[in-house]
Motif scaffolding. Sequence first.
Motif, PDB file in Angstrom:
ATOM      1  N   PHE A   1      44.904   0.281 -13.373  1.00 58.67           N
ATOM      2  CA  PHE A   1      46.060   0.787 -13.600  1.00 58.67           C
ATOM      3  C   PHE A   1      46.122   1.926 -12.806  1.00 58.67           C
ATOM      4  O   PHE A   1      45.149   2.655 -12.524  1.00 58.67           O
ATOM      5  CB  PHE A   1      46.165   1.288 -15.086  1.00 58.67           C
ATOM      6  N   LEU A   2      47.306   2.176 -12.236  1.00 57.90           N
ATOM      7  CA  LEU A   2      47.634   3.511 -11.422  1.00 57.90           C
ATOM      8  C   LEU A   2      48.250   4.613 -12.453  1.00 57.90           C
ATOM      9  O   LEU A   2      48.823   4.438 -13.481  1.00 57.90           O
ATOM     10  CB  LEU A   2      48.910   3.280 -10.587  1.00 57.90           C
ATOM     11  N   ALA A   3      47.904   5.765 -12.426  1.00 56.28           N
ATOM     12  CA  ALA A   3      47.973   6.759 -13.162  1.00 56.28           C
ATOM     13  C   ALA A   3      49.759   7.307 -13.467  1.00 56.28           C
ATOM     14  O   ALA A   3      50.337   6.980 -12.248  1.00 56.28           O
ATOM     15  CB  ALA A   3      47.420   8.195 -12.986  1.00 56.28           C
ATOM     16  N   GLU A   4      50.096   7.213 -14.621  1.00 54.47           N
ATOM     17  CA  GLU A   4      51.504   7.834 -14.674  1.00 54.47           C
ATOM     18  C   GLU A   4      51.651   9.225 -14.669  1.00 54.47           C
ATOM     19  O   GLU A   4      50.832   9.890 -15.208  1.00 54.47           O
ATOM     20  CB  GLU A   4      52.106   6.994 -15.945  1.00 54.47           C
ATOM     21  N   GLU A   5      52.709   9.413 -14.076  1.00 54.06           N
ATOM     22  CA  GLU A   5      53.336  11.069 -13.974  1.00 54.06           C
ATOM     23  C   GLU A   5      53.820  11.268 -15.145  1.00 54.06           C
ATOM     24  O   GLU A   5      54.824  10.639 -15.521  1.00 54.06           O
ATOM     25  CB  GLU A   5      53.900  11.410 -12.878  1.00 54.06           C
ATOM     26  N   LEU A   6      53.531  12.577 -15.851  1.00 51.36           N
ATOM     27  CA  LEU A   6      54.341  12.898 -16.945  1.00 51.36           C
ATOM     28  C   LEU A   6      55.168  13.736 -16.658  1.00 51.36           C
ATOM     29  O   LEU A   6      55.098  14.688 -15.570  1.00 51.36           O
ATOM     30  CB  LEU A   6      53.422  13.491 -18.041  1.00 51.36           C
ATOM     31  N   ASP A   7      56.259  14.337 -17.649  1.00 47.73           N
ATOM     32  CA  ASP A   7      57.562  15.109 -17.036  1.00 47.73           C
ATOM     33  C   ASP A   7      57.127  16.418 -17.510  1.00 47.73           C
ATOM     34  O   ASP A   7      57.572  17.115 -18.361  1.00 47.73           O
ATOM     35  CB  ASP A   7      58.869  14.628 -17.495  1.00 47.73           C
ATOM     36  N   VAL A   8      56.084  17.023 -16.802  1.00 45.78           N
ATOM     37  CA  VAL A   8      55.535  18.516 -17.170  1.00 45.78           C
ATOM     38  C   VAL A   8      55.125  18.993 -15.701  1.00 45.78           C
ATOM     39  O   VAL A   8      54.842  18.523 -14.661  1.00 45.78           O
ATOM     40  CB  VAL A   8      54.354  18.320 -17.952  1.00 45.78           C
ATOM     41  N   PHE A   9      55.098  20.391 -15.736  1.00 48.73           N
ATOM     42  CA  PHE A   9      54.775  21.086 -14.847  1.00 48.73           C
ATOM     43  C   PHE A   9      53.710  22.003 -15.223  1.00 48.73           C
ATOM     44  O   PHE A   9      53.601  22.571 -16.394  1.00 48.73           O
ATOM     45  CB  PHE A   9      55.664  21.862 -13.894  1.00 48.73           C
ATOM     46  N   VAL A  10      52.433  22.048 -14.610  1.00 52.58           N
ATOM     47  CA  VAL A  10      51.308  22.848 -15.123  1.00 52.58           C
ATOM     48  C   VAL A  10      51.079  23.975 -14.331  1.00 52.58           C
ATOM     49  O   VAL A  10      50.734  23.769 -13.122  1.00 52.58           O
ATOM     50  CB  VAL A  10      50.093  21.667 -15.222  1.00 52.58           C
ATOM     51  N   ARG A  11      51.084  25.199 -14.795  1.00 52.18           N
ATOM     52  CA  ARG A  11      50.631  26.347 -13.930  1.00 52.18           C
ATOM     53  C   ARG A  11      48.962  26.405 -13.782  1.00 52.18           C
ATOM     54  O   ARG A  11      48.338  25.904 -14.959  1.00 52.18           O
ATOM     55  CB  ARG A  11      51.036  27.760 -14.714  1.00 52.18           C
ATOM     56  N   PRO A  12      48.435  27.154 -12.942  1.00 52.31           N
ATOM     57  CA  PRO A  12      47.167  26.939 -12.699  1.00 52.31           C
ATOM     58  C   PRO A  12      46.183  27.597 -13.884  1.00 52.31           C
ATOM     59  O   PRO A  12      45.425  26.795 -14.388  1.00 52.31           O
ATOM     60  CB  PRO A  12      46.866  27.830 -11.625  1.00 52.31           C
TER      61      PRO A  12
ATOM     62  N   HIS B   1      51.580  18.813 -10.730  1.00 49.51           N
ATOM     63  CA  HIS B   1      52.107  17.672 -11.525  1.00 49.51           C
ATOM     64  C   HIS B   1      50.767  17.214 -12.348  1.00 49.51           C
ATOM     65  O   HIS B   1      49.761  17.294 -11.780  1.00 49.51           O
ATOM     66  CB  HIS B   1      52.735  16.770 -10.913  1.00 49.51           C
ATOM     67  N   LEU B   2      51.210  16.386 -13.285  1.00 54.10           N
ATOM     68  CA  LEU B   2      50.229  15.771 -14.068  1.00 54.10           C
ATOM     69  C   LEU B   2      50.180  14.288 -13.990  1.00 54.10           C
ATOM     70  O   LEU B   2      51.223  13.661 -14.369  1.00 54.10           O
ATOM     71  CB  LEU B   2      49.896  16.169 -15.590  1.00 54.10           C
ATOM     72  N   LYS B   3      49.010  13.560 -13.756  1.00 59.72           N
ATOM     73  CA  LYS B   3      49.136  12.063 -13.641  1.00 59.72           C
ATOM     74  C   LYS B   3      47.966  11.720 -14.694  1.00 59.72           C
ATOM     75  O   LYS B   3      46.936  12.129 -14.834  1.00 59.72           O
ATOM     76  CB  LYS B   3      48.815  11.508 -12.500  1.00 59.72           C
ATOM     77  N   VAL B   4      48.423  10.707 -15.694  1.00 60.58           N
ATOM     78  CA  VAL B   4      47.469  10.299 -16.629  1.00 60.58           C
ATOM     79  C   VAL B   4      47.261   8.702 -16.645  1.00 60.58           C
ATOM     80  O   VAL B   4      48.226   8.186 -16.597  1.00 60.58           O
ATOM     81  CB  VAL B   4      47.909  10.998 -18.043  1.00 60.58           C
ATOM     82  N   GLY B   5      46.358   8.365 -16.966  1.00 61.29           N
ATOM     83  CA  GLY B   5      45.791   6.987 -17.426  1.00 61.29           C
ATOM     84  C   GLY B   5      45.716   5.889 -16.178  1.00 61.29           C
ATOM     85  O   GLY B   5      45.901   4.795 -16.292  1.00 61.29           O
ATOM     86  N   GLY B   6      45.166   6.596 -15.054  1.00 56.43           N
ATOM     87  CA  GLY B   6      44.675   5.651 -13.929  1.00 56.43           C
ATOM     88  C   GLY B   6      43.367   5.246 -14.042  1.00 56.43           C
ATOM     89  O   GLY B   6      42.358   5.749 -14.934  1.00 56.43           O
ATOM     90  N   GLY B   7      42.986   4.137 -13.437  1.00 59.87           N
ATOM     91  CA  GLY B   7      41.568   3.668 -13.470  1.00 59.87           C
ATOM     92  C   GLY B   7      41.430   2.308 -12.736  1.00 59.87           C
ATOM     93  O   GLY B   7      42.450   1.384 -12.751  1.00 59.87           O
ATOM     94  N   LEU B   8      40.298   1.801 -12.181  1.00 61.78           N
ATOM     95  CA  LEU B   8      40.121   0.702 -11.565  1.00 61.78           C
ATOM     96  C   LEU B   8      39.625  -0.525 -12.562  1.00 61.78           C
ATOM     97  O   LEU B   8      39.956  -0.589 -13.540  1.00 61.78           O
ATOM     98  CB  LEU B   8      39.352   0.662 -10.524  1.00 61.78           C
ATOM     99  N   SER B   9      38.309  -0.907 -12.115  1.00 61.53           N
ATOM    100  CA  SER B   9      37.586  -2.082 -12.796  1.00 61.53           C
ATOM    101  C   SER B   9      38.407  -3.412 -13.124  1.00 61.53           C
ATOM    102  O   SER B   9      39.473  -3.550 -12.064  1.00 61.53           O
ATOM    103  CB  SER B   9      37.362  -1.775 -14.362  1.00 61.53           C
TER     104      SER B   9
END
Length: 518
Positions: free
Chosen positions: A230-241, A218-226
């Motif tokens: 923000f906590l990364a959001e999971e996109l509705d996709v499945f990623v093969r290796p 699964h793919l999470k995008v857009g996390g980061g501290l400082s």
Amino acid sequence: MAYVKKWEHDEKLNETEKEKLEYDGLEILKDIPTYAAGGFESIPKERWAMFKWAGLYLQKPKEDGYFMMRVNVPSGILTYEQAVTLAHIARDYGRDVFDITTRQAVQFHWLRIEEIPDIFDRLEKVGLSSTGACGDITRNIMGNPLAGIDPHETFDTRPIVEKVYQFFQNNEDFSNLPRKFKMSISSNVHNPGHAEINDIAFVPAMKEIDGERVTGFHLKVGGGLSARPFLAEELDVFVRPEEVLDVSIAVTTIFRDYGYRQKRTRARLKFLMADWGPEVFKEKLLAYTGPLPTRGESQLVGWNAGYFYGVHAQKQAGLNYVGLNVPVGRLSADEVLELARISRQYGNGELRNCNSQNLLIPHVPDEKVEGLLKESIFDRIRTNPPKFIGYAVSCTGIEYCNLALTETKERMRRIADYLDQEINLDVPVRMHMVGCPNSCGQRQIADIGLQGIKMKSKEKNGMVEAFEIYVGGTLQDGGKFNEKLKGKIDGDYLPDVLRELLQYFKDHKESEETFFAF
Ligand code: SF4
């Protein structure tokens, strides 16, 4: 350049962006030999910040001309030769300081420009590099330190991490991003890659596709501290290796081309994600990658915070890995050499960095475990450390960092040792100390986060180092950042305040109850 810089004519670009249009960060690599020959005085001040692309920061005070260097260690895995090379650099040039970072990299201090070409040569000979370890570029890829030996991984992620790392390394198409870009790739079911605090993270998942169960991510995008985490959001996709590299390229391209470049404080991908939301982001992503299957079943079962203490069986029968505590992530060169020797004698020579700033030694056959554990270095670098020093994390702090407001590393070590003497707990309490809001020590995900500030002294005759206390951070079940307690504590009183807080916890907790759970 193989791409169009869509932001080139934006009149509101921030100053850093304007400089990057004139001088790409990777150009510093070509100029370093000239600066090394000319000495620190030969480096124009406007070039200082560009050294970050080579993994180099001027340490405090900048005018003294000493550099900090961060070396990439993808997934934290070091061969024997690499570990020895790094130890020798620390010994020969870095005043014997070898720091493991919260992203599995290694940091040196006290380097002079004249020494950098030799250090680059030494790194290159063993397949290491500091390029891209800092700067507005893809950073060290964080991953599963147990990759390839892990009974709790869905498959070996080492080849994928290597492929993605090599693609982005020295890649001029991706050397001018709006800000830093952090990646995590792990298939361990306990999330040791801290997926939710990365710009892009691949976490283990399964999906039935055409009647077959496929192992992927699964793919999470857009996390980061400082300062604004923000906590990364999971996109509705499945990623093969085999799609990980293409998806990584697509997300990085989106960040490069759509990321904000006017205000530097809003330039991380997390702000774009906050504005777009996961559905819009997914649409943009698919425009680059073509169709991807929708989400499958997550294989994550919890979060181990990157800790692996003790002796554990590998997935290879008869072999073990040994998890070790490196107090606040700092080793001497001799200690690294000794650990490398032990790893070669009892294992296969590898050392593996964890993002808890600790280490592990893999590939130890059953019959050699007892002998390994008798080595005297394990009196300090323990396999079963006490509950505070074993779970204490710290950023670099005022010793070397220009942004720091307080001392951190030594202070965190002293406090953890003190608490271990004072309070005997049955569960660990993860404490993270940072010297400013930038969160290199990942304060937000700690049970107890300690953030350095300055405040007026009691006598009102000057400023003193002080700390804000935050409680209740975790990446369990998608994550939650810790929350600030009222007030601030003079650094001198911090050990006693923490002792009171933790004594209260001990007196009121159930057996095995952890500091924070939700
Ligand atoms: Fe420096 Fe702040 Fe990062 Fe600590 S958190 S190393 S003080 S920038």
